[in-house]
Design a protein around this motif. Structure first.
Motif, PDB file in Angstrom:
ATOM      1  N   LEU A  11      38.268  10.222   7.973  1.00 58.10           N
ATOM      2  CA  LEU A  11      37.610  10.589   9.218  1.00 58.10           C
ATOM      3  C   LEU A  11      38.156  11.926   9.710  1.00 58.10           C
ATOM      4  O   LEU A  11      39.071  12.500   9.130  1.00 58.10           O
ATOM      5  CB  LEU A  11      37.827   9.497  10.269  1.00 58.10           C
ATOM      6  N   CYS A  28      37.123   0.667  14.826  1.00 60.45           N
ATOM      7  CA  CYS A  28      37.927   1.826  14.426  1.00 60.45           C
ATOM      8  C   CYS A  28      39.358   1.600  14.877  1.00 60.45           C
ATOM      9  O   CYS A  28      39.602   1.332  16.065  1.00 60.45           O
ATOM     10  CB  CYS A  28      37.372   3.112  15.049  1.00 60.45           C
ATOM     11  N   LEU A  72      31.267   9.876  15.469  1.00 62.21           N
ATOM     12  CA  LEU A  72      32.627   9.341  15.556  1.00 62.21           C
ATOM     13  C   LEU A  72      33.449  10.008  16.640  1.00 62.21           C
ATOM     14  O   LEU A  72      34.590   9.585  16.889  1.00 62.21           O
ATOM     15  CB  LEU A  72      33.325   9.485  14.191  1.00 62.21           C
ATOM     16  N   PHE A  75      31.632   7.743  19.341  1.00 62.75           N
ATOM     17  CA  PHE A  75      31.358   6.379  18.878  1.00 62.75           C
ATOM     18  C   PHE A  75      30.043   5.851  19.436  1.00 62.75           C
ATOM     19  O   PHE A  75      29.916   4.674  19.795  1.00 62.75           O
ATOM     20  CB  PHE A  75      32.514   5.434  19.211  1.00 62.75           C
TER      21      PHE A  75
END
Length: 1000
Positions: A11, A28, A72, A75
């Motif tokens: 990530l 996560c 991300l 989110f």
């Protein structure tokens, strides 16, 4: 408490990773804080895969009914891909190094989407109509150009995403009935166009093939130990696989390729129970067992412990030394150790590193090794000759690092004996080896260096007190024969029992030493002495005691270990070593601790003394080397002098011998020169005779040739004269015939005009033939003149060659005589008069040669004058010929005018006025043509008067030409005769010495 269905790493924040759980959610987590970062929901079925964008900012989660795109950073869900229930989704993922999303559906359709706009870029066509292969698994090369799909078949479809075409169908072996997983093996030098593909099939074996050559490179896994899933490292060096039995295997790709496409064998042998483990003989991952029985209990705690150990089942020996797994409990390990007496061989290194709590300070160790080899261990091979060069280098490097870490270790003589067992055990990992030895020195060698350079009397006194408490009889026996603790205890300590134990016994002993307090090490030594009391009580010589504690003995090590534990428990606290020794303290992380528990002034003094001795030794060696060099130079100079004298003596003898040989050779040479001079005189006479004969024969040959040439010319003149007479007779007959024809043609001019033309044509042919004969004669004369000039040139060349040969001979004779004169003048002055006479003769010859040369020049000048006269005569004859041609042209014009006047007169009489005008016009034209043709005179008259005048003129012209040719031939014959006569008169034999001919 949820099962994991998918994982994703790489990530944007490297410490975070995504986990898909069985409750259809995606979470996560952060690896540093071990906390939940975010919780993402939105799927109605389990997530089968997670694909992360190359930037790490976006991710795609895929389930059977939908695919969702997540940001991300926030989110939050950005987009969602919905499909009909009849068509499920197999996988949706990002293509590497691009902004393209590839979606694969259960109906074998593959779509490519633009990431920014989510518009469909293209769709791959159906590969084969009616194909039974349903795509289940997929893989893409790192450059995103090749797309591979497989399913419940042994076929693989290779697509080119640039051309959107199916480029190849690969058929796997018949053993493969379905493909479960596909993974490309990257290479650092292929630029992303991966060529090696890993195919995991239903038989749990992963085969690696080359997609270009379709060759099987290697495979991993087996039927007994199958692979559940596998992943490849980004650099393509390692392959991690989760096995069916729950273990994790890590393979080296380089080792797989180098070992003939076979997985590497296990580096540790598994201790198996022969009665219960026959079914698992070929498995690499097994539970830890002893050589005699199974684990005696199967509690929950033992199962958890077994699972923790199985994490390292298939790790290599190097990985066991480098890794430091946690989670071990020292008390449990001690319980296991008491139950089995030792740790499993394949887990021993791991357990030791955990027990010793090695920090693995790579930077600190590198700084120690970068200092190089310590001066105290430069010549360690002399004191400890080890057969293995690798082992010797590792020992030298480890001891140097220890000496750089603490100065006392460079002065301690028994440090190599103490470190060697660990060096031999950890020779493949020098960092671990150094830290183990350093830990042993810090913890298990406490108070050893306080009485340096003497043995540790305090430690030996503690051991003696323990021995006195537990076995006074043995101690009294040792004291009786003056055997101190330095004889029976210190050899065991300074060598760490390596001299008295085998490898297996030593490892078992140190399993117990590392698992207990440092005082246990001293108790092991006391237990060894107590267990050996029987043979020791029979010894009564000091040498026997020393031999006993420096060699292996028949002693059960398990009994010694149990006795050591008994001593640890039964020894009173006032004499127990544990009271004097500190607890175990591991090495510090980052930097190693300072070790200075020794008398520094003694070490410094010894260091200074050793440095002084080393400098003295270096100075001594330098002086000895200098003395050796001087001695060697003196010996070399002496040998050179002797060789020079011997060489001079040999040269003197050789010179005397060669002087005698030279005198003999000079005598022989003088005799040979005399004979050679006589032979040369004979050869010169014969040569002169031969040249004279050759000259006479050549002159005779020339005369014969000239006579033959004259005869031939006479014959030619006679032939030409006869031909001239025949031509004259023929011409007379022609004139007569033409006269008769003229009489008849006057009456029948118009009827026989064609016959007149034929007669005129015949006459012109004869004239042409006559002209050709004249041209042939002239050509022949020119050729003859050229032949005469060529013969003159050949004669002149012959004369020049003869002169050149004679001049060369003269030069040779002159050189030889000059050399002979030089030699005879040195040998004998009496021969000078003879050479003066020769010189006088030579002078006379030169005078004669000069006269001859002058005569030849005069003859040459005369010849050139003749040539000039002949050229002038030739020009005069050419002028005469030109005048004759002009005369002939004038004669023809006059005759033509007469013929025209006669014809005009006849026409006036006959009244042909019209034809007269035509005849005048033609006469004018013929006059112009006659001027254009001065010599041949190709005249063609078309009437009777012109024919008659032409006949008379051609006859007179032929007669004149023949007369001129006859005169020229006669003149040429006379000139040739005069020339031959003059040459015969002036031709004389040349003298002996003749100069080379001068060319104008």
């Amino acid at each position: 408490m949820q099962a994991c269905t998918a994982l994703a790493f790489n990530l944007r924040r490297k410490t975070e990773f995504l986990v898909a759980l069985a409750d259809y959610s995606v979470k996560c987590f952060d690896t540093e804080t071990k906390e939940l970062v975010s919780w993402m929901r939105g799927h109605d079925s389990s997530v089968s895969s997670i694909s992360v964008h190359g930037s790490g900012r976006y991710a795609i989660t895929t389930s059977t009914d939908t695919a969702q795109l997540w940001d991300l950073d926030t989110f939050q869900r950005k987009r969602k891909l919905n499909v009909r229930q009849s068509v499920g989704i197999q996988k949706v993922f990002f293509l590497p190094l691009s902004n393209t999303i590839l979606s694969c559906f259960k109906d074998n359709s593959v779509f490519a989407w633009e990431f920014d706009t989510l518009h469909c870029k293209y769709r791959l066509p159906t590969p084969v109509e009616g194909s039974v292969l349903l795509y289940k698994v997929f893989a893409v090369t790192r450059d995103g150009r090749i797309f591979v799909a497989g399913g419940k078949s042994n076929h693989l479809h290779l697509w080119c995403l640039q051309s959107k075409q199916l480029i190849r169908i690969i058929q796997m072996p018949a053993k493969v009935r379905a493909v479960r997983h596909l993974e490309f093996l990257p290479d650092s030098f292929d630029g992303g166009s991966n060529q090696v593909l890993g195919v995991l099939s239903q038989d749990n074996i992963m085969r690696f093939i080359n997609i270009e050559t379709c060759k099987l490179l290697f495979d991993i896994g087996s039927h007994e130990e199958g692979i559940s899933t596998a992943a490849v490292s980004p650099n393509g060096r390692y392959i991690a696989s989760v096995m069916e039995n729950g273990s994790l295997n890590l393979y080296s790709v380089q080792a797989l390729v180098q070992e003939g496409n076979k997985p590497p064998p296990p580096m540790f042998k598994v201790v198996k129970d022969w009665s219960k483990c026959t079914s698992e003989a070929n498995k690499q991952a097994m539970r830890v067992t002893s050589g005699r029985s199974e684990w005696p209990w199967k509690s929950k705690g033992s199962k958890i412990q077994t699972r923790l150990l199985k994490l390292q089942v298939n790790s290599s020996f190097e990985n066991k030394e480098n890794e430091l797994p946690g989670g071990l409990n020292k008390k449990r390990l001690q319980a296991l150790l008491k139950g089995f007496g030792e740790y499993p061989a394949k887990y021993r290194m791991f357990v030791w590193r955990s027990l010793l709590q090695l920090p693995e300070n790579h930077l600190a160790f590198s700084s120690l090794t970068d200092k190089g080899t310590h001066s105290a261990f430069v010549n360690i091979q002399n004191a400890y000759p080890i057969k293995s060069r690798k082992l010797l280098r590792v020992l030298q490097r480890t001891l140097s690092a220890l000496a750089h870490w603490s100065a006392i270790l460079a002065e301690t003589p028994y440090i190599p004996l103490l470190a060697f067992p660990f060096v031999k055990l950890f020779q493949n990992n020098q960092l671990i080896c150094f830290e183990v030895v350093a830990t042993v020195v810090v913890n298990f060698c406490q108070h050893w260096f306080e009485y340096f350079p003497n043995p540790p009397v305090n430690v030996l006194s503690m051991m003696e007190n323990v021995l006195a408490h537990h076995d006074k009889e043995l101690l009294q026996h040792l004291i009786k024969y003056s055997v101190t603790s330095q004889v029976y205890a210190w050899p065991l300590l300074e060598t760490l029992f390596s001299e008295v134990l085998t490898r297996e016994e030593w490892l078992k002993v140190f399993d117990n030493i590392f698992s207990n307090h440092p005082s246990y090490f001293l108790m092991i030594a006391v237990a060894y002495i107590i267990c050996s009391r029987a043979p020791l009580l029979h010894c009564n010589q000091t040498a026997d005691f020393e031999y006993f504690f420096h060699h292996r003995n028949n002693l059960d090590i398990n009994v010694v270990i149990k006795e050591a534990y008994h001593l640890m428990e039964a020894t009173p606290l006032d004499i127990h070593p544990q009271r004097m020794l500190d607890d175990f303290i591991p090495l510090t992380k980052g930097q190693y601790p300072v070790f200075n528990k020794y008398p520094t002034f003694i070490v410094d003094y010894q260091t200074q003394e050793r440095e002084r001795i080393r400098q003295d030794e270096i100075e001594y060696l330098r002086e000895r080397q200098l003395a050796h060099e001087l001695e060697a130079k003196a010996q070399e100079r002496k040998a050179e002098d002797e060789a020079w004298y011997q060489k001079q003596e040999l040269l003197r003898e050789a010179e005397e011998q060669r002087r005698k040989t030279l005198l003999e050779e000079e005598k022989k040479l003088a005799e040979q020169k005399q004979r050679l001079a006589a032979v040369k005189r004979e050869l010169k006479v014969k040569e002169l005779q031969f040249l004279d004969a050759s000259r006479r024969r050549f002159l005779k040959y020339q005369q014969d040739q000239r006579q033959m040439e004259l005869k031939r010319l006479d014959d030619e003149i006679a032939r030409k004269a006869s031909m001239r007479e025949q031509e004259t007779a023929a011409a007379v007959q022609d004139v007569e015939v033409q006269r008769l024809e003229l009489e008849s043609r006057r009456q029948l001019f118009e009827q026989h005009l064609i016959k007149d033309q034929e007669a005129v044509t015949k006459e012109m042919k004869e004239e042409v033939d006559a002209h050709r004969r004249k041209v042939d004669l002239e050509d022949h004369l020119v050729q003859r003149l050229m032949e005469i000039e060529r013969e003159e040139k050949q004669k002149a060349q012959i004369v020049a060659e003869e002169n050149l040969t004679k001049a060369e001979q003269k030069r040779f004779d002159t050189d030889w005589r000059l050399q002979a004169l030089h030699k005879l003048r040195r040998d004998d002055q009496n021969r000078e008069k003879h050479y003066e006479e020769i010189a006088k003769i030579l002078h006379d010859n030169r005078v004669k040669e000069a006269e001859l040369l002058k005569t030849m020049r005069e003859a040459e000048e005369k010849k050139w004058e003749e040539v000039i006269q002949k050229k002038a005569q030739l020009k005069e004859e050419q002028k005469a010929a030109a005048a004759a041609d002009e005369h002939r042209k004038q004669f023809l014009e006059d005759k033509m005018n007469d013929a025209l006047e006669l014809a005009e007169k006849l026409q006036r009489e006959d009244g042909y006025f019209e034809r007269l005008r035509d005849l005048k016009a033609r006469r004018t034209e013929r006059g112009v043509e006659l001027q254009r043709v001065p010599r041949s005179g190709n005249i063609c008259l078309n009437d009777l008067s012109a024919s008659e005048s032409s006949s008379h003129m051609s006859l007179d012209r032929r007669r004149e030409e023949l007369a001129c040719q006859e005169q020229e031939l006669m003149a040429e014959v006379r000139r040739l005769r005069q020339k031959l006569t003059s040459q015969a008169q002036t031709k004389r034999p040349p003298t002996r010495f003749q100069a080379t001919k001068w060319t104008p």
